[in-house]
Design a protein around this motif. Sequence first.
Motif, short mmCIF file in Angstrom:
data_model
loop_
_atom_site.label_atom_id
_atom_site.label_comp_id
_atom_site.label_asym_id
_atom_site.label_seq_id
_atom_site.Cartn_x
_atom_site.Cartn_y
_atom_site.Cartn_z
N UNK A 155 -5.01 -6.57 -1.99
CA UNK A 155 -3.83 -7.29 -2.49
C UNK A 155 -2.70 -6.35 -2.90
N UNK A 156 -3.06 -5.22 -3.52
CA UNK A 156 -2.01 -4.30 -3.99
C UNK A 156 -1.13 -3.79 -2.85
N UNK A 157 -1.69 -3.45 -1.66
CA UNK A 157 -0.80 -3.05 -0.57
C UNK A 157 0.23 -4.11 -0.21
N UNK A 158 -0.14 -5.38 -0.26
CA UNK A 158 0.82 -6.44 0.04
C UNK A 158 1.94 -6.46 -1.00
N UNK A 159 1.59 -6.19 -2.25
CA UNK A 159 2.60 -6.12 -3.31
C UNK A 159 3.55 -4.95 -3.07
N UNK A 160 2.99 -3.81 -2.70
CA UNK A 160 3.80 -2.61 -2.48
C UNK A 160 4.72 -2.76 -1.27
N UNK A 161 4.26 -3.49 -0.24
CA UNK A 161 5.08 -3.67 0.95
C UNK A 161 6.40 -4.39 0.62
N UNK A 162 6.41 -5.17 -0.45
CA UNK A 162 7.63 -5.91 -0.81
C UNK A 162 8.76 -4.97 -1.21
N UNK A 163 8.41 -3.74 -1.57
CA UNK A 163 9.44 -2.78 -1.95
C UNK A 163 10.24 -2.31 -0.75
N UNK A 175 -2.59 7.12 -3.76
CA UNK A 175 -1.90 7.39 -5.03
C UNK A 175 -1.08 6.18 -5.47
N UNK A 176 -0.33 5.60 -4.55
CA UNK A 176 0.48 4.42 -4.87
C UNK A 176 -0.40 3.26 -5.31
N UNK A 212 -0.42 4.60 6.12
CA UNK A 212 -1.61 4.80 5.32
C UNK A 212 -1.93 3.59 4.46
N UNK A 213 -0.90 3.01 3.83
CA UNK A 213 -1.09 1.81 3.02
C UNK A 213 -1.57 0.66 3.90
N UNK A 214 -0.96 0.54 5.09
CA UNK A 214 -1.35 -0.54 6.00
C UNK A 214 -2.78 -0.37 6.47
N UNK A 215 -3.19 0.87 6.76
CA UNK A 215 -4.56 1.12 7.21
C UNK A 215 -5.57 0.70 6.15
#
Length: 314
Positions: free
Chosen positions: A240-248, A216-217, A129-132
């Motif tokens: 940009x925020x999804x790229x930041x979250x992917x680092x987790x 939500x994330x 979902x984040x990637x989409x």
Amino acid sequence: MGLSRRQLRLVQIAVSVTLLTLLWMAVDGQEALRILRRADPGWIALAVAVMTLQTLLSAWRWKLIAGRLRQPMSYRHAVREYYMSQFVNQSLPGGMMGDAGRAYRMRKPAGLLRAAQAVFFERLSQQAGIFAIFAVTYVITTIQPGGLRWPVWLTSITAPLLLVCLGLPFILWFGWLLPGPQRRALQDLWSALEASLLGRKALPLQLPLALTTAGCNIFAFHACAMAIGTSLPLAAVLGLVPLILFMMLVPVTVAGWGLREGVAAALFPIAGASESAGLAASIAFGLVFLAAVLPGVLPILIRRRRVEAEDPPT
């Protein structure tokens, strides 16, 4: 000779501490601290509430997926297990130990393989979902004038990543050419994936759940940025925020600490914000996430007391 589990944890803790220390020195950590001290508690409370909603929806999604893999459970049990899993993920290095424990505890109804698949598919759904959201935003902002300007260095990373992820279904299709045991394992994996996520009965509910929990994330991170006084444009929030979250997801630190902050500090200037604001927003998000999953400590304490009561020390 490989590292023991304890040594690996120490390495991951050391990596997080080292990265955070280097960022603190390189990105004006004192300014980031001053920004954090001025954080708006209203936005922080909203971020915690949204992350709580994300946990409750994710537990429901896991319950639905597990049920289709012959692992029925009550929603209450799913919430309790999910909270415990999230708390362990945020507290221990690697970020996956809580998920492994959740799969192990649910192994009895249909076996460890199905339990592991249910946990993996549930996590996969959220990341998809984040990637989409990222992929759609990236394409729109790239072809539409006036959208988010992607630097060459970032495009050289994201464009190949986007192509590889979009090509994964074709890679899986070539897996049918594998010899017997490998092909049967792939067939079993695909059958479970279709039954739990991609089938006609599952997809109409799983798709909105994936996008909602992903949203939500992303919104919680946006709320943390707003809390420190940094307003990001919508394109930056969704791109940009999804790229930041992917680092987790990279299992070299404790719950993404250090990597997440480094990427946030690098990406915030693209949206016209400062590196210190990126560092502060990411730290705020990490603390918000930890606060949101704190209820997960309760089932751990209850379970420990139950074990001690059944097997008192001599």
